[in-house]
Scaffold this active site. Structure first.
Site, mmCIF file in Angstrom:
data_model
loop_
_atom_site.group_PDB
_atom_site.id
_atom_site.type_symbol
_atom_site.label_atom_id
_atom_site.label_comp_id
_atom_site.label_asym_id
_atom_site.label_seq_id
_atom_site.Cartn_x
_atom_site.Cartn_y
_atom_site.Cartn_z
ATOM 1 N N ASP A 18 0.815 -1.212 0.000
ATOM 2 C CA ASP A 18 0.000 0.000 0.000
ATOM 3 C C ASP A 18 0.851 1.264 0.000
ATOM 4 O OD1 ASP A 18 -1.894 -1.956 0.290
ATOM 5 O OD2 ASP A 18 -3.000 -0.945 1.877
ATOM 6 N N ARG A 98 -1.703 5.186 17.092
ATOM 7 C CA ARG A 98 -1.915 6.200 16.051
ATOM 8 C C ARG A 98 -1.561 7.621 16.480
ATOM 9 N NH1 ARG A 98 -0.903 1.969 13.626
ATOM 10 N NH2 ARG A 98 -2.453 1.070 12.224
ATOM 11 N N ASP A 127 -8.543 4.334 11.426
ATOM 12 C CA ASP A 127 -7.211 4.924 11.483
ATOM 13 C C ASP A 127 -7.125 6.268 10.781
ATOM 14 O OD1 ASP A 127 -6.087 3.030 13.091
ATOM 15 O OD2 ASP A 127 -5.204 1.859 11.461
ATOM 16 N N SER A 182 -5.317 -8.832 7.074
ATOM 17 C CA SER A 182 -4.781 -7.501 7.294
ATOM 18 C C SER A 182 -4.302 -7.452 8.740
ATOM 19 C CB SER A 182 -5.858 -6.444 7.045
ATOM 20 O OG SER A 182 -5.383 -5.162 7.391
#
Length: 406
Positions: A18, A98, A127, A182
């Site tokens: 990604d 995060r 996210d 994932s």
């Protein structure tokens, strides 16, 4: 934003499919210089390959930062002082990472003169919210590029085709295979989403889990450990003082070996959908149990109960990305004030997925008074007759209402 509007962007970069595609896409679509930032927060993977990939893509400014100690001391431990659980089950391993990444993105943007940051979070997930709320709180003027909300590369097949057409190398795992899930890992946890987990009735395969043995395969003898706390934070295991990151890593090792920390959850995302995820949080599961145990000995009843009332709100703030919001900071200040007396040791027995508290003590702050609590003769420490008036006063409203009903 039109091409030319952004001169330099800091990309949160892992070197995977990604973000490798995003790096090239930013260069092509925005015609801008890209700075890459890769954070080591204990994901357990070699990060230097990300540097080589960034260099191959023409990146001149490459940041690979070891943030493990800051992650645990400034983010994980404060959260655990609140005994935080989201929806009664999730220990917030992804959520709490995060704000640290957002903080460092903003710092690097200031250091390099970048006018934007970019991330690889999708438009369906939490996210994107966490990264961007954190970034805007720290720099209200920062520009943010979220490729998943702009491009049409909305499947793995399209991403792979884009990578192949641009000569972007996409490496498989070292053993030649790639997990179908994932996954996101750091020192607090590893998460799994997607693939067969998208059916909440399907049990995860035994080969999915990476950090822990199955409880039924854990040792037949329990493991006993002692954790020492100072002002609400764990500082030692079995008498050995460790740094925050070292301590959490050791608890992950011990917990994983005893089948501790697996969770299978359907959670409510902030963007509105329900999502099924599986998590391994061995050290965090142990810490939560141990912290509540030492608090049970040292915290005043009403302070402890008020903390429990605040916790779900605190958990939602962390989950939804409001780490830097004033209300989270206000709650943290109140929580931290209670932790001044949370000092002592907790003894735990770990056995086949279970964490059992078998002892707790505090030489300086214990509120447990055996002379009062005893079932034996208390030598006048507590007058049991006092309970009569206490009960009658508390029953008054119930008796008045009962008479009206009668």
């Amino acid at each position: 934003m039109a091409q030319g509007a952004i001169k330099k962007v800091v990309l949160a970069y892992s070197g995977g499919l990604d973000t490798s595609v995003i790096l090239k896409w930013l260069q092509e679509e925005y015609g801008c210089e890209v700075v890459t930032f890769t954070a080591d927060i204990g994901q357990g993977e070699e990060l230097e390959p990300a540097r080589a990939k960034a260099q191959a893509a023409g990146v001149k400014e490459i940041y690979i930062d070891d943030l493990r100690e800051e992650f645990v001391s400034d983010f994980v431990f404060p959260m655990f002082r609140a005994n935080t659980l989201y929806e009664g089950a999730y220990l917030l391993g992804t959520s709490i990472a995060r704000p640290l990444i957002a903080k460092r993105l903003i710092e690097i943007a200031a250091e390099t003169g970048a006018d934007a940051i970019s991330h690889g979070a999708t438009g369906k997930g939490n996210d994107q919210v966490r990264f961007e709320l954190g970034a805007y709180a720290l720099n209200p003027e920062i520009k943010i590029i979220a490729p998943w909300r702009e491009w049409d590369l909305l499947s793995r097949e399209k991403l792979m085709a884009y990578a192949e057409s641009r000569g972007i190398a996409v490496e498989m795992k070292r053993d030649g295979t790639k997990s179908p899930y994932s996954m996101d890992a750091n020192l607090l946890h590893i998460s799994y989403e997607g693939y067969d987990l998208e059916d909440p009735w399907v049990e995860p395969g035994s080969d999915m889990w990476r950090w822990s043995v199955a409880p039924e395969q854990a040792p037949d003898e329990p493991t006993t450990i002692e954790i020492a706390f100072e002002q609400g934070d764990p500082v030692a295991i079995d008498g050995q003082r460790l740094s925050p990151a070292e301590l959490l890593a050791e608890l992950n090792r011990i917990g994983g070996a005893n089948g501790i920390g697996r969770a299978d959850i359907v959670e409510n995302r902030y963007v509105g959908m329900k999502s099924r995820g599986c998590y391994e949080t061995p050290g965090g599961t142990i810490l939560l149990k141990a912290h509540r145990a030492i608090e049970s000995l040292t915290l005043d009843r009403e302070a402890a109960h008020l903390k429990d009332e605040l916790m779900p709100r605190y958990a939602s703030l962390v989950y939804n990305g409001y780490w830097f919001a004033p209300e989270r900071k206000m709650m943290q200040a109140a929580i931290d004030q209670t932790q001044q007396v949370v000092n002592g040791e907790v003894r735990l027995k770990l056995y086949k997925g279970n964490v059992m508290v078998v002892g707790r003590k505090s030489e300086t702050n214990s509120l447990f008074d055996a002379s009062i609590a005893t079932f034996e003769e208390d030598a006048g420490a507590y007058d049991q007759a006092d309970a009569t008036g206490f009960i009658r006063l508390n029953a008054l409203r119930l008796r008045v209402a009962g008479r009206k009903r009668g």
